[in-house]
Design a protein around this motif. Structure first.
Motif, PDB file in Angstrom:
ATOM      1  N   ARG A 151       0.811  -1.215   0.000  1.00  0.00           N
ATOM      2  CA  ARG A 151       0.000   0.000   0.000  1.00  0.00           C
ATOM      3  C   ARG A 151       0.850   1.274   0.000  1.00  0.00           C
ATOM      4  O   ARG A 151       0.302   2.371   0.063  1.00  0.00           O
ATOM      5  CB  ARG A 151      -0.913   0.011   1.229  1.00  0.00           C
ATOM      6  CG  ARG A 151      -1.824  -1.199   1.350  1.00  0.00           C
ATOM      7  CD  ARG A 151      -2.760  -1.358   0.158  1.00  0.00           C
ATOM      8  NE  ARG A 151      -3.755  -2.406   0.407  1.00  0.00           N
ATOM      9  CZ  ARG A 151      -4.579  -2.884  -0.503  1.00  0.00           C
ATOM     10  NH1 ARG A 151      -4.530  -2.416  -1.748  1.00  0.00           N
ATOM     11  NH2 ARG A 151      -5.452  -3.830  -0.200  1.00  0.00           N
ATOM     12  N   LYS A 209      -6.378   0.459  -2.232  1.00  0.00           N
ATOM     13  CA  LYS A 209      -7.494  -0.386  -1.779  1.00  0.00           C
ATOM     14  C   LYS A 209      -8.696  -0.335  -2.717  1.00  0.00           C
ATOM     15  O   LYS A 209      -9.426  -1.315  -2.843  1.00  0.00           O
ATOM     16  CB  LYS A 209      -7.916   0.021  -0.367  1.00  0.00           C
ATOM     17  CG  LYS A 209      -7.220  -0.771   0.740  1.00  0.00           C
ATOM     18  CD  LYS A 209      -7.869  -0.504   2.075  1.00  0.00           C
ATOM     19  CE  LYS A 209      -7.321  -1.454   3.147  1.00  0.00           C
ATOM     20  NZ  LYS A 209      -7.752  -2.843   2.949  1.00  0.00           N
ATOM     21  N   PRO A 225      -9.130  -4.432  -2.873  1.00  0.00           N
ATOM     22  CA  PRO A 225      -9.439  -4.202  -1.456  1.00  0.00           C
ATOM     23  C   PRO A 225      -8.882  -5.257  -0.502  1.00  0.00           C
ATOM     24  O   PRO A 225      -8.736  -4.990   0.693  1.00  0.00           O
ATOM     25  CB  PRO A 225     -10.964  -4.198  -1.420  1.00  0.00           C
ATOM     26  CG  PRO A 225     -11.386  -4.977  -2.625  1.00  0.00           C
ATOM     27  CD  PRO A 225     -10.328  -4.737  -3.666  1.00  0.00           C
ATOM     28  N   ASP A 232      -6.253  -7.663   1.524  1.00  0.00           N
ATOM     29  CA  ASP A 232      -4.919  -7.387   2.064  1.00  0.00           C
ATOM     30  C   ASP A 232      -3.870  -8.364   1.556  1.00  0.00           C
ATOM     31  O   ASP A 232      -2.669  -8.079   1.630  1.00  0.00           O
ATOM     32  CB  ASP A 232      -4.953  -7.431   3.595  1.00  0.00           C
ATOM     33  CG  ASP A 232      -5.756  -6.280   4.187  1.00  0.00           C
ATOM     34  OD1 ASP A 232      -5.752  -5.188   3.578  1.00  0.00           O
ATOM     35  OD2 ASP A 232      -6.402  -6.479   5.230  1.00  0.00           O
TER      36      ASP A 232
END
Length: 352
Positions: free
Chosen positions: A239, A249, A253, A255
């Motif tokens: 990120r 994201k 979206p 992780d």
């Protein structure tokens, strides 16, 4: 009775709207000087068979109304690439697989201007054309040259293609962020021109490849629904906007990525390219090419085949003849190391 109407047009005074219209219709590069306009038409949309003879005006009108102008492919965001899209081949070798009937096809993505990398591959592991009585075919996949370097570089690529007949070049712009396009063009090419092969490997040009170990592995591998390499599981999505592999994201979206084979080199059965092409119709193409194939695999509900940890290496392995005789692929620190490792491994005598 016929009425002929002649118009005089001063091209230096043609409006920008007409300039744009002409460029769209003829897919032309237009250079506008102070008192002249020149056209460099690269791929006209109207073929000679598409336009009727002027002696038949009604037929001409009918033909022109059927001509459609397609917009250039554009990515949805800076983190996506323009795929699926219709890309054309500038140079192609469509008959080589049919003639050679390879067991294994090595596909090496490389920049058009990186002739040195191609020559190193041609002088090392790319020389292995018959391994354990099975044919191995080598191809380099190139994108298009940047406009500012096109004349000289493209001429060099043309001469190289004529000399080696191992270059497949497509008309997408060859950039790092277009690696997903490059990979999918590889899949399209294999699906169209190499269906008679059993396996293919996408491998970067800066890799050391032990073709013998690879072939031993493939002799025991499934002939369908097979893809392996250095598989990353639960890879974290980066990120940090400064990262080379950043995805925000709103684009992705989750992780963690689904499993994917690192792009340095992965091997697959020849039914896989068509599966990837089908998956690509449903998964928006992000610019991180190996992650994208993992996303397609997840959509298709297909697992990767894990390989023992000592076969593929993303960190350069210090050269040891015994160890190199057992691995399949590793990154190398530089070109000379790549050459020296291969030459030493090819020396007669047992490696261990």
């Amino acid at each position: 009775m016929a009425l002929l109407v002649f118009y005089y047009v001063n091209l230096s005074e043609v409006s920008e709207i007409w300039m744009s219209t002409i460029q769209i219709l003829y897919n032309a590069t237009i250079t506008r000087g102070a008192s002249n306009i020149t056209f460099n038409t690269t791929s006209p949309l109207w073929s000679t068979t598409a336009i009727a003879s002027v002696s038949d005006p009604s037929a001409l009108s009918s033909q022109l109304t059927s001509v459609s102008v397609t917009e250039p492919c554009k990515p949805a965001t800076p983190y996506h690439v323009a795929y699926p899209c219709s890309y054309r081949y500038i140079f192609n070798e469509p008959e080589r697989c049919r003639k050679e009937n390879p067991f294994l096809v090595l596909m090496v993505p490389v920049a058009p201007g990186n002739r040195e990398a191609r020559d190193v591959v041609r002088s090392t592991w790319g020389t292995e054309k018959l391994v354990m009585d099975k044919v191995v075919s080598l191809f380099f996949l190139l994108g298009d040259v940047s406009p500012e370097a096109r004349n000289e570089q493209q001429q060099n690529v043309s001469q190289e293609s004529e000399e080696y007949h191992d270059i497949v070049q497509s008309d997408f712009l060859d950039t790092y962020t277009n690696l997903t396009i490059k990979t999918m063009v590889i899949m399209e090419w294999l699906a169209s021109h190499c269906r008679n092969a059993s396996y293919a490997m996408k491998i970067d040009s800066d890799m050391f490849l032990n073709v013998n170990t690879l072939m031993n592995k493939l002799f025991q591998a499934p002939r369908q629904t097979y893809i392996t390499g250095l598989v990353a599981s639960s890879g974290m999505v980066l990120r940090d906007p400064h990262s080379k592999w950043y995805l925000p994201k709103d684009i992705f979206p989750e992780d963690y990525y689904p499993p994917y084979a690192l792009g340095l080199g992965y091997v697959f059965s020849l039914d896989m390219p068509e599966k990837f092409i089908e998956g690509a119709k449903h998964v928006k193409a992000v610019y991180i090419e190996d992650v994208y194939l993992g996303l397609c695999m997840r959509y298709l509900g297909m697992p990767f085949t894990n390989s023992p940890g000592d076969l593929f290496h993303v960190v350069p392995v210090p050269y040891d003849r015994c160890r190199y005789s057992k691995l399949i692929a590793t990154t190398t620190r530089n070109i000379q190391e790549q050459i020296n490792s291969w030459k030493d491994l090819m020396q007669p005598g047992p490696p261990c």
